[in-house]
Design a protein around this motif. Structure first.
Motif, PDB file in Angstrom:
ATOM      1  N   UNK A 100       0.942  -0.887  -0.189  1.00 58.14           N
ATOM      2  CA  UNK A 100      -0.180  -0.159  -0.180  1.00 58.14           C
ATOM      3  C   UNK A 100       0.941   0.970   0.341  1.00 58.14           C
ATOM      4  N   UNK A 101       1.736   0.964   0.681  1.00 56.82           N
ATOM      5  CA  UNK A 101       2.885   2.803   0.495  1.00 56.82           C
ATOM      6  C   UNK A 101       3.295   2.627  -0.510  1.00 56.82           C
ATOM      7  N   UNK A 102       3.482   1.465  -1.497  1.00 56.69           N
ATOM      8  CA  UNK A 102       3.917   1.662  -2.562  1.00 56.69           C
ATOM      9  C   UNK A 102       3.376   2.466  -3.571  1.00 56.69           C
ATOM     10  N   UNK A 103       2.160   2.025  -2.847  1.00 59.01           N
ATOM     11  CA  UNK A 103       0.627   2.471  -4.281  1.00 59.01           C
ATOM     12  C   UNK A 103       0.741   4.665  -3.945  1.00 59.01           C
ATOM     13  N   UNK A 104       1.648   4.578  -2.841  1.00 62.18           N
ATOM     14  CA  UNK A 104       1.328   5.800  -2.564  1.00 62.18           C
ATOM     15  C   UNK A 104       0.495   6.321  -1.053  1.00 62.18           C
ATOM     16  N   UNK A 105       0.060   5.146  -0.627  1.00 68.15           N
ATOM     17  CA  UNK A 105      -1.312   5.111   0.087  1.00 68.15           C
ATOM     18  C   UNK A 105      -0.104   5.208   2.080  1.00 68.15           C
ATOM     19  N   UNK A 106      -1.186   5.931   3.301  1.00 65.04           N
ATOM     20  CA  UNK A 106      -0.540   5.554   4.017  1.00 65.04           C
ATOM     21  C   UNK A 106      -0.885   4.783   5.078  1.00 65.04           C
ATOM     22  N   UNK A 107      -0.402   3.774   6.025  1.00 63.27           N
ATOM     23  CA  UNK A 107      -0.593   2.762   6.364  1.00 63.27           C
ATOM     24  C   UNK A 107      -0.177   2.795   7.863  1.00 63.27           C
ATOM     25  N   UNK A 108      -1.674   2.307   8.851  1.00 65.65           N
ATOM     26  CA  UNK A 108      -1.016   2.439  10.892  1.00 65.65           C
ATOM     27  C   UNK A 108      -2.049   0.951  10.948  1.00 65.65           C
ATOM     28  N   UNK A 109      -0.694   0.534  11.585  1.00 62.83           N
ATOM     29  CA  UNK A 109      -0.656  -0.779  12.134  1.00 62.83           C
ATOM     30  C   UNK A 109      -1.155  -1.052  13.737  1.00 62.83           C
ATOM     31  N   UNK A 110      -1.997  -1.416  13.681  1.00 62.46           N
ATOM     32  CA  UNK A 110      -2.435  -1.811  15.196  1.00 62.46           C
ATOM     33  C   UNK A 110      -2.198  -4.109  14.936  1.00 62.46           C
ATOM     34  N   UNK A 111      -2.165  -4.359  16.972  1.00 68.57           N
ATOM     35  CA  UNK A 111      -2.113  -5.857  16.336  1.00 68.57           C
ATOM     36  C   UNK A 111      -2.894  -7.024  17.142  1.00 68.57           C
ATOM     37  N   UNK A 112      -4.524  -5.393  17.359  1.00 66.83           N
ATOM     38  CA  UNK A 112      -5.553  -7.145  17.715  1.00 66.83           C
ATOM     39  C   UNK A 112      -6.731  -6.110  17.473  1.00 66.83           C
ATOM     40  N   UNK A 113      -7.726  -7.126  17.790  1.00 67.46           N
ATOM     41  CA  UNK A 113      -8.880  -5.957  17.364  1.00 67.46           C
ATOM     42  C   UNK A 113      -9.673  -5.168  18.670  1.00 67.46           C
ATOM     43  N   UNK A 114      -9.189  -5.153  19.481  1.00 71.35           N
ATOM     44  CA  UNK A 114      -9.258  -3.718  20.629  1.00 71.35           C
ATOM     45  C   UNK A 114      -9.023  -2.523  20.229  1.00 71.35           C
ATOM     46  N   UNK A 115      -7.218  -2.797  19.489  1.00 70.17           N
ATOM     47  CA  UNK A 115      -6.636  -1.969  19.013  1.00 70.17           C
ATOM     48  C   UNK A 115      -7.852  -0.972  17.930  1.00 70.17           C
ATOM     49  N   UNK A 116      -7.906  -1.660  16.916  1.00 73.54           N
ATOM     50  CA  UNK A 116      -8.531  -1.078  16.226  1.00 73.54           C
ATOM     51  C   UNK A 116      -9.543  -0.963  15.815  1.00 73.54           C
TER      52      UNK A 116
END
Length: 910
Positions: free
Chosen positions: A660-676
Motif C-alpha cells: 500500500x505504501x508503494x502505491x502511495x497510501x498511508x498505512x497505520x498498523x495495530x495488532x489486535x481487535x481492541x486496538x482497531x
C-alpha cells in the motif's frame, strides 16, 4: 360324423353325381356353342377378305369401276364382322389385331392405288406415277395375302380350342364321377371303422366297470350315438364313485385340518419368540387410542400396566403430544406416518422411532392402529457424535488453512515485492526459485483443502456466465510455457461451431484442465500434448467433451482401475521422479461429477494417454466484458488513502504495508481487535484492513463493535483479510458488516484494486489537512507509463521469456490487425472491428501498457455493445493505432526488448 348322417350321404351320392354331371354337360355345351359362333364369325371374316382380294385382283386386271365401287362396302362389312369376333386368349387377340391392321392397310393401299390411276390417266407419260402404282399394287396384294393367312390361323386356333374344350368337359365329367364315388366309399369305410372302434372301447369300459373299477372312464370323443352312450355310462359310474368315496375324502380332510392347525400353532410360536427378542415393540390402539394388545412393552411399563390406557396417562403430555396428534391424523386419513419423540425412561431421556399404520377389519374400515416403536437413543447419540466429529474436522481444516496460509501470504508477498527490484541475476534467480517452490506449496495446500471440502460436502460450484474460448486461451497460455520449456508441441483445438457463452464455474473447469494437461506435460519427455473440445447443443444446454492427449510414458493397465482414487500414482518410482501428491486426478473426477459429467482414461505404456471428460452446461445469453481478461491496476487515486491495518502477524504487517505504501497510501498498523476498535473511534481512516483471526478480540468481533458504534455518521469501509478459505467464510465476514473479502495469500494487485474500489464506493475521500504537522504530505500523482516492465513481468508469471514472447506477438499483431480493422470498417462490419480490438487488448494487457489497453477497450466496445457509428469506430481505431505506435517506439528502446531482439526470433521454447 353321426352314423345316420353317413348312411344318408351314401344313399344320396348317385343323385348328387347325376346333378353334377348334368351341370357340367350344360356348361360345356354352352361354352362349345360360344366357340362355334366365334368360328362362324371368323369364317365370315375370311370370306370378306377373299372377296376384297378378288375385287383387288379384278381391278388390277381390268381397271373397271365396278370393283372400285364394291371395295369400300365390302371392306365395311369386313370391319363389322371383325368387331363381332371376341378372342378368348392372347394368341387369338394378337391374330385378330393383325387382321384388323392388314384390313386397314388394304383399304389405305386401295384408295392410294385408285388415286394414282387417276393421276396416271391425266399424265400418261409420268413414269414415276406408274412406279408408285406398281409399288402400291404389290403392297395391296401382300396385305391381302397376310390377312387371309392370319384369318386362316385364327380359324384354326378357334377350332383347336373347341376340340380342347370338348375333351376337357368329358374329362371333368369322368373326374367328378370318380371323385363322388371315392368320397362315398371313404365316408362309408371311415364310418364303419369308427363304429368298430367305439364298440371296442365300450366293451372294454363295460368289462372294467363290471370288475368294480368305478374310476374308469370311457374315452369316446365326438357327437355320434356311440359317444353319447359312453358319456351316459361315465355319468353313471361317477355318481356311483361319489357315493363310494365320500367317507374316505371326509377322513382325509379332517387329517389335513389337524395338520394345518398344528403348523399354525408352531408358526405363531415362532413369530411370538421373534417379537419377544426383537428390539421393536409392537402394539395396537383402538379408536379411542387405548392400548389393546402389546408385544415387547416400552417406556418402562409392563403390558398389564399399559393395557386399556392412553399415552398421556403413562407419560408426560409434553413428551407424547406430537405422538397423539400423529395417531389421530392416521385414524382420519387412513395413511401410515412416522416420527421420533423423546420421553423419560428410568430417570433418563430416550429417543424412540415410532411408525403408526391403520388397522383395518374384514370390511376395510379402520378399526384402530398398529404401532411399532424402537428405541434409537444409541443411534441418535452416534449420529450426534459423528456430527460433532465432522464439525471438529471442519474447524481443524479452517485452522489449518489459517495457519498455513498466514506464512504463505508473507512468503509470496515478500517475494513479489522483492523480485522486480532484484538487479543481481543470482538474487533474481534465487527469488524466482523460491517463488516457484512457494507456488508448489500453495498448490499442494489448495489440493488438500479441495479434497477435504469434497469429502465433507463443503465444496460448491459457481454458476456464472463465462466465455469458453477465453477460459481456454488463459489455460493454454500457462500450459504452453510449461510445454515450451520441455521442448514439447502444445495445441488446443476448438471447433468453430462450439458455443462460447456458457454458464458454469470457469475456475473449477480450468482447474480440471490444468490438472490433466499439467500431468500430461509432466509425464511427456518428447512429442506433443493436445487439448481438444467437441460440443453438441440440445435446447438450452451444451454438452462439452474435453480430451487431453499426450505421447508420454503411459499408464500400466494394473493402475487404471484405481487411478482416480486419492493419493494414487502409477508407481512409487514415478512419485519420486515426477513428484505430486496423487490428489489432482481424484479432485478432477469429483469436480467433473459435480458438473454432471464423467471422466475416463485410455492409455498404453510407452505410447501415451488420453483423458476424456464431459460436462453439461447451460448456454448463456450474454457475457461480461472483461471476464477472463487480467484486470489492470486502476490509475492511482488523486488523494492517498489512510488505511488502518489490523494484523497480528509481523510478516503480513510488513507485506500489506509495503504494497500500500508503494502505491502511495498511508498505512497505520495495530495488532489486535481492541486496538482497531479504539483507533477507528478516533476517525480519519478511509479503509480498514481487518484480519479475522487475532488474539483477544478477533476481526469479526471488532467489526461488530465498530458497526454498533456507528450511528448515522460516516461508515468506514472494512475489508476482511483472512487465511480462512473454507465454505461460508466469505458469507460470514460480509454478514458481520464487512464490505470486502481477501483470502490469503493476498496478491498485491488484488489488494490495491479492492482497497481503492471499496474506498471509492464509500464516498469522497477526506482531504488531509495541509497545516497538520502530524500528517505527511501526500506524494504527487504519478503518470501512467506507456510500458510498465515490472507489471509486464508480474503479469507474465515473473517470466522474462514470456515478456519477450508477448513483445513478439505485439509486433506481429500491429502489422496484421490494423489492416484487418480498416478492411472491416470499410465493409461496415463494426462487430468484426471490435473483435479485433479485443484481440489486441489481450496482448497489450500482458505488457502493462495501460494507455494502449484503454484504447483497445474502446474499439472492443463496438463488438460488445452492437452499436456505435462508423465515424466513432474510425476515431477509436486511429486512437488505438497512435497508442500502439507509441508503445512500439518505447519497446524498441527498452533494454528488455532490445536484449531479446539480439537473439533473433523469439520462441516459446527459449
Amino acid at each position: 360324423m353321426k352314423i345316420r348322417t353317413a348312411l344318408l350321404v351314401a344313399a344320396l351320392a348317385p343323385t348328387l353325381m347325376a346333378v353334377v354331371v348334368g351341370i357340367a354337360v350344360v356348361v360345356g355345351h354352352r361354352a362349345t356353342q360360344d366357340m362355334q359362333r366365334q368360328a362362324l364369325a371368323i369364317e365370315g371374316v375370311l370370306h370378306s377378305i377373299n372377296e376384297l382380294n378378288t375385287l383387288v385382283a379384278s381391278y388390277l386386271l381390268h381397271h373397271e369401276d365396278r370393283p372400285r365401287q364394291q371395295f369400300l362396302p365390302e371392306h365395311d362389312a369386313l370391319v363389322e364382322r371383325l368387331s363381332a369376333v371376341q378372342p378368348r386368349d392372347a394368341a387369338q387377340r394378337q391374330l385378330l389385331d393383325t387382321v384388323r391392321e392388314n384390313a386397314g392397310a388394304m383399304r389405305a393401299s386401295f384408295l392410294q392405288l385408285v388415286d394414282n390411276d387417276e393421276s396416271t390417266r391425266r399424265n400418261p407419260q409420268d413414269a414415276a406415277l406408274k412406279k408408285v402404282g406398281q409399288r402400291v399394287a404389290g403392297q395391296l396384294q401382300v396385305k391381302a395375302r397376310q390377312a387371309i393367312a392370319d384369318s386362316v390361323r385364327l380359324e384354326r386356333l378357334v377350332n383347336d380350342e373347341i376340340a380342347r374344350t370338348q375333351t376337357a368337359i368329358f374329362a371333368l365329367i369322368m373326374s367328378l364321377m370318380i371323385a363322388v364315388t371315392a368320397a362315398v366309399t371313404v365316408v362309408l369305410l371311415a364310418t364303419l371303422r369308427n363304429v368298430a372302434a367305439s364298440l371296442a372301447v365300450l366293451r372294454e369300459g363295460m368289462n372294467a366297470i363290471g370288475a368294480g373299477d368305478l374310476c374308469h372312464r370311457i374315452d369316446l370323443a365326438g357327437k355320434d350315438e356311440l359317444a353319447a352312450l359312453g358319456r351316459c355310462l361315465d355319468n353313471m359310474t361317477g355318481k356311483l364313485q361319489a357315493v363310494t368315496v365320500s367317507k374316505l375324502e371326509l377322513e382325509e380332510e379332517v387329517l389335513e385340518r389337524l395338520q394345518a392347525e398344528k403348523a399354525l400353532r408352531e408358526s405363531e410360536q415362532r413369530f411370538r419368540v421373534a417379537l419377544l427378542h426383537s428390539p421393536v415393540a409392537v402394539y395396537t390402539n383402538d379408536l379411542d387410542l387405548r392400548y389393546t394388545w402389546i408385544c415387547n412393552p416400552r417406556f418402562g411399563f409392563t403390558a398389564e400396566e399399559m393395557i386399556g390406557k392412553r399415552d398421556e396417562e403413562l407419560l408426560p403430555l409434553e413428551s407424547v403430544a406430537d405422538l397423539i396428534v400423529l395417531k389421530r391424523r392416521v385414524l382420519e386419513s387412513g395413511k401410515g406416518e412416522r416420527l421420533q419423540i423423546t420421553a423419560p425412561v428410568a430417570d433418563s431421556s430416550h429417543t424412540f422411532d415410532i411408525t403408526a399404520e391403520p388397522l383395518r377389519g374384514s370390511s376395510g374400515a379402520v378399526q384402530g392402529l398398529i404401532v411399532a416403536t424402537m428405541d434409537v437413543s444409541e443411534v441418535v447419540a452416534a449420529k450426534a457424535a459423528a456430527e460433532a466429529a465432522s464439525e471438529a474436522k471442519g474447524r481443524f481444516l479452517a485452522n489449518m488453512s489459517h495457519e498455513l496460509r498466514t506464512p504463505m501470504n508473507a512468503i509470496l508477498g515478500m517475494i513479489d515485492l522483492a523480485l522486480p527490484k532484484a538487479v543481481d541475476p543470482f538474487v533474481r534467480d534465487c527469488l524466482q526459485t523460491a517463488r516457484g517452490s512457494a507456488d508448489l506449496l500453495l498448490a499442494l495446500l489448495n489440493d488438500l483443502l479441495d479434497s477435504a471440502r469434497i469429502e465433507s460436502g463443503r465444496l460448491e460450484l459457481e454458476a456464472v456466465p463465462f466465455s469458453l474460448r477465453r477460459m481456454l486461451e488463459k489455460t493454454t497460455s500457462v500450459l504452453s510455457l510449461r510445454a515450451g520449456e520441455k521442448g514439447l508441441t502444445f495445441c488446443c483445438r476448438v471447433p468453430d461451431d462450439a458455443p462460447d457463452a456458457v454458464v458454469g464455474d470457469p475456475m473449477r473447469l480450468q482447474q480440471i484442465l490444468l490438472n490433466l494437461a499439467g500431468n500430461a506435460i509432466k509425464f511427456t519427455q518428447r512429442g506433443e500434448v493436445q487439448i481438444a473440445v467437441a460440443a453438441s447443443c440440445h435446447q438450452r444446454h451444451a454438452c462439452l467433451e474435453f480430451s487431453v492427449h499426450d505421447t508420454g510414458v503411459g499408464i500400466p493397465p494394473s493402475v487404471l482401475d484405481r487411478l482416480f482414487q486419492p493419493f494414487t500414482q502409477a508407481d512409487a518410482s514415478m512419485a519420486r521422479r515426477f513428484g505430486g501428491t496423487g490428489l489432482g486426478l481424484a479432485i478432477s473426477k469429483s469436480l467433473v461429477e459435480m458438473m454432471g459429467g464423467h471422466i475416463e482414461v485410455e492409455s498404453r505404456p510407452g505410447l501415451g494417454s488420453t483423458f476424456r471428460f464431459t460436462v453439461r452446461l447451460p448456454l448463456a445469453d450474454e457475457l461480461s466484458l472483461d471476464f477472463e481478461t487480467p484486470e489492470a491496476l486502476p490509475a492511482p487515486a488523486c488523494t492517498p488513502l489512510r488505511v488502518l491495518l489490523a494484523e497480528d502477524n509481523p510478516a503480513n504487517q510488513k507485506l500489506a504495508a509495503y504494497i500500500l505504501r508503494e502505491r502511495g497510501h498511508f498505512v497505520e498498523i495495530v495488532g489486535n481487535g481492541h486496538e482497531a476498535v479504539a483507533r477507528t473511534g478516533e476517525g480519519g481512516y478511509d479503509v480498514v484492513l481487518m484480519d479475522v483471526q487475532m488474539p483477544g478480540m478477533d476481526g469479526m468481533e471488532a467489526t461488530a463493535a465498530i458497526r454498533n458504534r456507528e450511528t448515522g455518521g460516516r461508515r468506514v469501509p472494512i475489508i476482511a483479510m483472512t487465511a480462512h478459505a473454507m465454505k461460508g467464510d466469505r458469507e460470514r465476514c460480509l454478514a458481520t458488516g464487512m464490505d470486502g473479502y481477501l483470502s490469503k495469500p493476498v496478491k498485491g494487485q488484488e489488494l490495491i484494486v479492492l482497497v481503492e474500489s471499496v474506498a471509492r464506493r464509500a464516498g469522497p475521500v477526506e482531504q488531509p489537512s495541509e497545516g497538520s504537522p502530524d500528517t505527511p504530505k501526500p506524494p504527487p500523482p504519478r503518470e501512467v507509463p506507456i510500458f510498465d516492465p515490472d507489471e509486464a513481468i508480474a503479469r507474465c508469471f515473473n517470466s522474462t521469456k514470456m515478456v519477450r514472447e508477448m513483445v513478439r506477438y505485439f509486433y506481429e499483431e500491429v502489422e496484421t490487425l490494423f489492416p484487418m480493422m480498416r478492411a472491416a470498417l470499410k465493409r461496415g462490419d463494426l462487430a468484426e472491428a471490435g473483435q479485433l480490438g479485443h484481440r489486441m487488448k489481450g496482448t497489450v494487457v500482458y505488457l502493462g501498457a495501460h494507455p494502449a489497453r484503454e484504447a483497445a477497450h474502446r474499439v472492443e466496445w463496438f463488438c460488445i455493445s452492437g452499436g456505435g457509428t462508423p465515424s466513432e469506430a474510425e476515431e477509436a481505431i486511429r486512437a488505438l493505432e497512435r497508442e500502439c505506435a507509441a508503445l512500439k517506439a518505447v519497446l524498441t528502446k527498452h533494454p528488455l526488448a532490445v536484449a531479446s531482439a539480439q537473439h533473433g526470433e523469439w520462441s516459446a521454447n527459449e
